[in-house]
Motif scaffolding. Structure first.
Motif, PDB file in Angstrom:
ATOM      1  N   LYS A 231       2.476   4.662  -0.795  1.00  0.00           N
ATOM      2  CA  LYS A 231       1.885   5.810  -1.494  1.00  0.00           C
ATOM      3  C   LYS A 231       2.872   6.947  -1.751  1.00  0.00           C
ATOM      4  N   VAL A 232       3.912   7.079  -0.905  1.00  0.00           N
ATOM      5  CA  VAL A 232       4.772   8.258  -0.959  1.00  0.00           C
ATOM      6  C   VAL A 232       6.225   7.856  -1.236  1.00  0.00           C
TER       7      VAL A 232
ATOM      8  N   MET B 285       7.130   3.177  -9.808  1.00  0.00           N
ATOM      9  CA  MET B 285       5.790   3.332 -10.375  1.00  0.00           C
ATOM     10  C   MET B 285       5.338   2.063 -11.093  1.00  0.00           C
TER      11      MET B 285
ATOM     12  N   ASP C 287       0.812  -1.214   0.000  1.00  0.00           N
ATOM     13  CA  ASP C 287       0.000   0.000   0.000  1.00  0.00           C
ATOM     14  C   ASP C 287       0.853   1.276   0.000  1.00  0.00           C
TER      15      ASP C 287
ATOM     16  N   GLN D 250      -0.462  11.494 -12.348  1.00  0.00           N
ATOM     17  CA  GLN D 250      -1.173  11.137 -11.119  1.00  0.00           C
ATOM     18  C   GLN D 250      -0.367  11.453  -9.865  1.00  0.00           C
ATOM     19  N   LEU D 251       0.934  11.776 -10.010  1.00  0.00           N
ATOM     20  CA  LEU D 251       1.776  12.055  -8.857  1.00  0.00           C
ATOM     21  C   LEU D 251       1.696  13.513  -8.440  1.00  0.00           C
ATOM     22  N   LYS D 252       1.508  13.736  -7.154  1.00  0.00           N
ATOM     23  CA  LYS D 252       1.650  15.062  -6.579  1.00  0.00           C
ATOM     24  C   LYS D 252       3.121  15.251  -6.221  1.00  0.00           C
TER      25      LYS D 252
ATOM     26  N   TYR E 230       4.043  11.025 -15.224  1.00  0.00           N
ATOM     27  CA  TYR E 230       3.174  10.474 -14.174  1.00  0.00           C
ATOM     28  C   TYR E 230       2.264  11.584 -13.637  1.00  0.00           C
TER      29      TYR E 230
ATOM     30  N   GLN F 250      -0.199   2.027  -6.096  1.00  0.00           N
ATOM     31  CA  GLN F 250      -0.912   3.014  -5.286  1.00  0.00           C
ATOM     32  C   GLN F 250      -0.110   4.286  -5.013  1.00  0.00           C
ATOM     33  N   LEU F 251       1.074   4.412  -5.565  1.00  0.00           N
ATOM     34  CA  LEU F 251       1.885   5.610  -5.336  1.00  0.00           C
ATOM     35  C   LEU F 251       1.171   6.851  -5.869  1.00  0.00           C
ATOM     36  N   ASP F 252       1.125   7.909  -5.039  1.00  0.00           N
ATOM     37  CA  ASP F 252       0.435   9.134  -5.475  1.00  0.00           C
ATOM     38  C   ASP F 252       1.184  10.420  -5.136  1.00  0.00           C
ATOM     39  N   THR F 253       2.306  10.320  -4.386  1.00  0.00           N
ATOM     40  CA  THR F 253       3.034  11.512  -3.955  1.00  0.00           C
ATOM     41  C   THR F 253       4.538  11.290  -4.117  1.00  0.00           C
TER      42      THR F 253
END
Length: 378
Positions: free
Chosen positions: A156-157, A175, A154, A207-209, A205, A180-183
């Motif tokens: 994410k960062v 990635m 899980d 979707q990445l912040k 990407y 689930q990576l988002d940051t």
């Protein structure tokens, strides 16, 4: 008996390499995983008396009476990295590595690399190829293999130190295996490298912040995946970027393909310490003056220094190939912190170079060159 002495090989430019799939990161991660299986079973050879050496480097003196001899400036390397890899690859090859940090002032990459792939029986060349992308992708893929087996599912960062080429390929590998990576938190030295990286990340990407941080502590805190991909002068270990135990969240996975140091908390027995090839670090340990971490700034070298200092038992240093083979546990719980040292090995170049070469042959990519029809001397 076959008396056909004609030898042709193909030349692959950087654009040819791209057309042949060198930037397929998921494919590269899968290939590196296959390579680790052969590494663990012993179906490979690298240089040196223990068959695990990183390569052979030309060392330049600080003071030379010859005015044209290169100086040992930062990142000055001229190095041959040979290997053989068996299994489905069954090829040999050598990467020639030329590097000088001052190249950037000329608009060139720090390193300029070429790779030659050979038939392991005759030694005849199969291909001569541009290897900057080959090397960058195989290097980044190793943290991806590690994350596939050792990171929390899980995650994410990402926390990244060093937004350069190695940073891009390491993020790409993360990635590819952690959906689930988002940051992405990044720290760099210059505005130009940061802005170039942010532009790349946004295009590749979306979707990445992306968050720019101003300290290693801010980068490490709350990150599920941490990687240092920075360049750093060797010699003064206190100048290597450090990871402190208080910054690291439970369950974090740290993949370190560049200079790094750990505080005493991170060196403790509760932190799992994994290397990409035990023999590689043993070879360095035999070759380097002590402590070795001064000369090769990778964590796996520090682990063996710790053994010398009585801070660690050698059996506490785990091997990634053994984990992938299922003969040692991968992640055992959601809280454990795992550190992977990534050293870089010529068998990786052989593995990915072979895949790209076979793609090129199948797709008729590259320029065919003739070595000879009949050798003049035989």
């Amino acid at each position: 008996m076959n008396n056909n002495t004609k030898i042709d090989f193909i030349y692959l430019s950087e654009q040819d390499m791209i057309r042949a799939g060198v930037t397929d990161m998921l494919g590269c991660v899968n290939t590196m995983e296959e390579m680790f299986g052969l590494l663990y079973s012993g179906d490979y050879r690298m240089a040196g008396p223990n068959n695990d050496s990183h390569g052979a480097m030309v060392i330049f003196p600080a003071d030379s009476p010859f005015p044209n001899m290169p100086k040992p400036t930062a990142d000055r390397r001229m190095m041959a990295m040979p290997a053989y890899l068996g299994g489905n690859f069954c090829t040999a090859g050598v990467k020639w590595y030329g590097s000088n940090i001052a190249n950037r002032e000329k608009g060139l990459p720090r390193s300029i690399l070429m790779f030659t792939l050979n038939d392991p029986d005759t030694g005849a060349p199969l291909a001569h190829m541009s290897a900057n992308l080959l090397s960058a992708y195989r290097t980044g893929a190793i943290p991806g293999v590690g994350a596939r087996h050792l990171a929390r599912k899980d995650s994410k960062v990402i926390g990244l130190l060093g937004p350069g080429v190695m940073g891009k390929t390491t993020v790409a590998a993360f990635m590819a295996v952690c959906p689930q990576l988002d940051t992405l938190k990044i720290k760099g030295r210059g505005e130009k490298s940061l802005s170039t990286f942010i532009e790349w990340a946004g295009a590749t990407y979306p979707q990445l912040k992306v968050i720019v941080v101003d300290s290693v502590e801010a980068l490490v805190r709350d990150s599920d995946l941490v990687t240092f991909c920075n360049s750093c002068a060797t010699g003064d270990v206190s100048a290597y970027p450090v990871v402190e135990r208080a910054w690291v969240k439970p369950g974090a996975f740290l993949a370190m393909p560049a200079a790094c140091n750990l505080d005493r908390g991170m060196e403790g027995d509760d932190i799992r310490k994994v290397v990409d090839n035990t023999g590689l670090y043993e070879a360095w340990h035999e070759e380097l003056p002590k402590p070795g971490h001064r000369h090769v700034p990778l964590l796996g070298v520090r682990f063996l220094d710790m053994v010398d200092e009585g801070l660690l038992k050698s059996e506490q240093i785990e091997d990634l190939g053994k984990i992938i083979a299922g003969d040692a546990p991968a992640r055992t719980n959601e809280e454990e912190i795992i550190v992977l040292s990534v050293g870089g090995m010529p068998v990786e170049d052989v593995a990915w170079g072979t895949v790209v070469y076979r793609n090129a042959v199948a797709r008729n990519i590259g320029v065919k060159l003739n070595l000879w029809d009949v050798p003049v001397l035989s």
